[in-house]
Motif scaffolding. Structure first.
Motif, mmCIF file in Angstrom:
data_model
loop_
_atom_site.group_PDB
_atom_site.id
_atom_site.type_symbol
_atom_site.label_atom_id
_atom_site.label_comp_id
_atom_site.label_asym_id
_atom_site.label_seq_id
_atom_site.Cartn_x
_atom_site.Cartn_y
_atom_site.Cartn_z
ATOM 1 N N ILE A 151 0.854 -1.200 0.021
ATOM 2 C CA ILE A 151 0.066 0.116 0.046
ATOM 3 C C ILE A 151 0.941 1.190 -0.176
ATOM 4 O O ILE A 151 1.870 1.411 0.944
ATOM 5 N N LYS A 152 0.653 2.011 -0.864
ATOM 6 C CA LYS A 152 1.489 3.224 -1.262
ATOM 7 C C LYS A 152 1.463 4.086 0.247
ATOM 8 O O LYS A 152 2.549 4.599 0.619
ATOM 9 N N GLN A 153 0.377 4.346 0.594
ATOM 10 C CA GLN A 153 0.161 5.432 1.840
ATOM 11 C C GLN A 153 1.219 4.889 3.023
ATOM 12 O O GLN A 153 1.620 5.392 3.940
ATOM 13 N N GLU A 154 1.195 3.533 3.270
ATOM 14 C CA GLU A 154 1.962 3.056 4.259
ATOM 15 C C GLU A 154 3.371 3.370 4.247
ATOM 16 O O GLU A 154 4.151 3.677 5.145
ATOM 17 N N ALA A 155 3.879 3.277 2.811
ATOM 18 C CA ALA A 155 5.277 3.737 2.721
ATOM 19 C C ALA A 155 5.445 5.102 2.989
ATOM 20 O O ALA A 155 6.459 5.425 3.492
#
Length: 328
Positions: A151-155
């Motif tokens: 998940i992009k946001q977690e990065a």
């Protein structure tokens, strides 16, 4: 005294990582794929000398992977179903080692189909590439399984940012069961590699928001800032690259720390290391010791990092292709 401190640090590292490492083990593939580690090492030894910059990106890939969902190769997954993945997040857009890892995976799939995880390939390739350019060696217990979610946001939320101050950096590391010493030693990875200007250009042109070359970060050495502005001519330059450890960016050594002490760390996060007394003391202790001391403490922290939230046993899967979740 320095050697006793190093030994104590390594013993603490082993103890703290013990829970996760108990689920991993050195030689995990000795029976299921006896040539696995040799295949990784041979490929790295054959190709890194011709592309030494890849060593730094493999090391960053391992770091960025472990800080999001643990060391499960989720950073390698492509976006699916209209949702962006970790590799689409800004901190990962400059990672260039995906093809390198894919080629190692193809060799391992030919040798032992469905046995060696992408997560273990990332960990092994990072270690071996650093060794090829003259850096330290560390043990890599294996047996990691691959994650199925990215998940992009977690990065964006979990990878430490180059603009962080010391308090934010330390909290980010503590969130992953790493400590102040790990923060200092793992930051030493900035002794190799390059960065795009937009990762630090606000330090040169817009530190307080006022804007212009007079609005530079006061913690940055003025002469170094002037040299950086000759390369990074605008605030928004996202193509020009700069050495993170000028004059030594392909050599794994202590010059990064010496630069930080001279206020020549490229990122705010580098400069932050000398704003804390304990962190600065660690840096001073290591630069006044033989080079192998840095190698030892860096290796100890890499072992700890490589055990963050690993998936083992029946968790996750062994991907057939590192960029894709298996079809079931």
């Amino acid at each position: 005294m320095v050697r006793r401190t190093v030994l104590a640090a390594l013993l603490v590292a082993a103890a703290l990582a013990g829970g996760a490492r108990a689920q991993l083990k050195e030689g995990f593939y000795d029976y299921s794929c006896p040539q696995a580690e040799k295949i990784v090492k041979d490929y790295v030894k054959a190709h890194i000398p011709h592309a030494p910059d890849v060593a730094s990106t493999l090391l960053r890939t391992h770091f960025h992977d472990c800080f999001v969902r643990g060391c499960d190769a989720s950073v390698l997954l492509n976006a699916t179903g209209g949702s962006e993945a970790e590799k689409d997040a800004a901190p990962n857009l400059t990672l260039r080692g995906f093809g390198f890892i894919d080629r190692i995976k193809a060799l391992l799939e030919k040798e032992c189909p469905g046995v060696v995880s992408c997560a273990d390939i990332v960990a092994l390739a990072a270690r071996d590439s650093v060794g090829v350019i003259g850096g330290p060696f560390w043990s890599v217990p294996t047996g990691r399984r691959d994650g199925t979610v990215s998940i992009k946001q977690e990065a964006l939320d979990q990878i430490p940012a180059p603009t962080m101050n010391f308090t934010q950096l330390l909290q980010s590391f503590q969130n992953k069961s790493l400590n102040l010493a790990d923060l200092v030693w793992l930051s030493g990875a900035h002794t190799i590699g390059i960065s795009q200007c937009n990762s630090f250009s606000e330090r040169l042109y817009n530190f307080t928001g006022r804007g212009g070359p007079d609005d530079a970060d006061p913690s940055l050495d003025p002469l170094y800032a002037a040299k950086l502005r000759l390369k990074c001519k605008t605030l928004t330059d996202n193509t020009t690259i700069v050495e993170m450890d000028p004059g030594s960016f392909r050599t794994f050594d202590l010059s990064y720390y010496r630069g930080v002490l001279k206020r020549r760390g490229l990122f705010q996060s580098d400069a932050a290391l000398i704003t804390d007394a304990a962190s600065k003391a660690d840096i001073l202790s290591v630069i006044n010791a033989p080079p192998e001391v840095f190698f030892q403490v860096f290796a100890g922290s890499m072992v700890k990092m490589g055990a963050i939230e690993v998936k083992t046993g029946s968790e996750g899967e062994i991907r057939k292709h590192c960029a894709l979740v298996n079809k079931h």
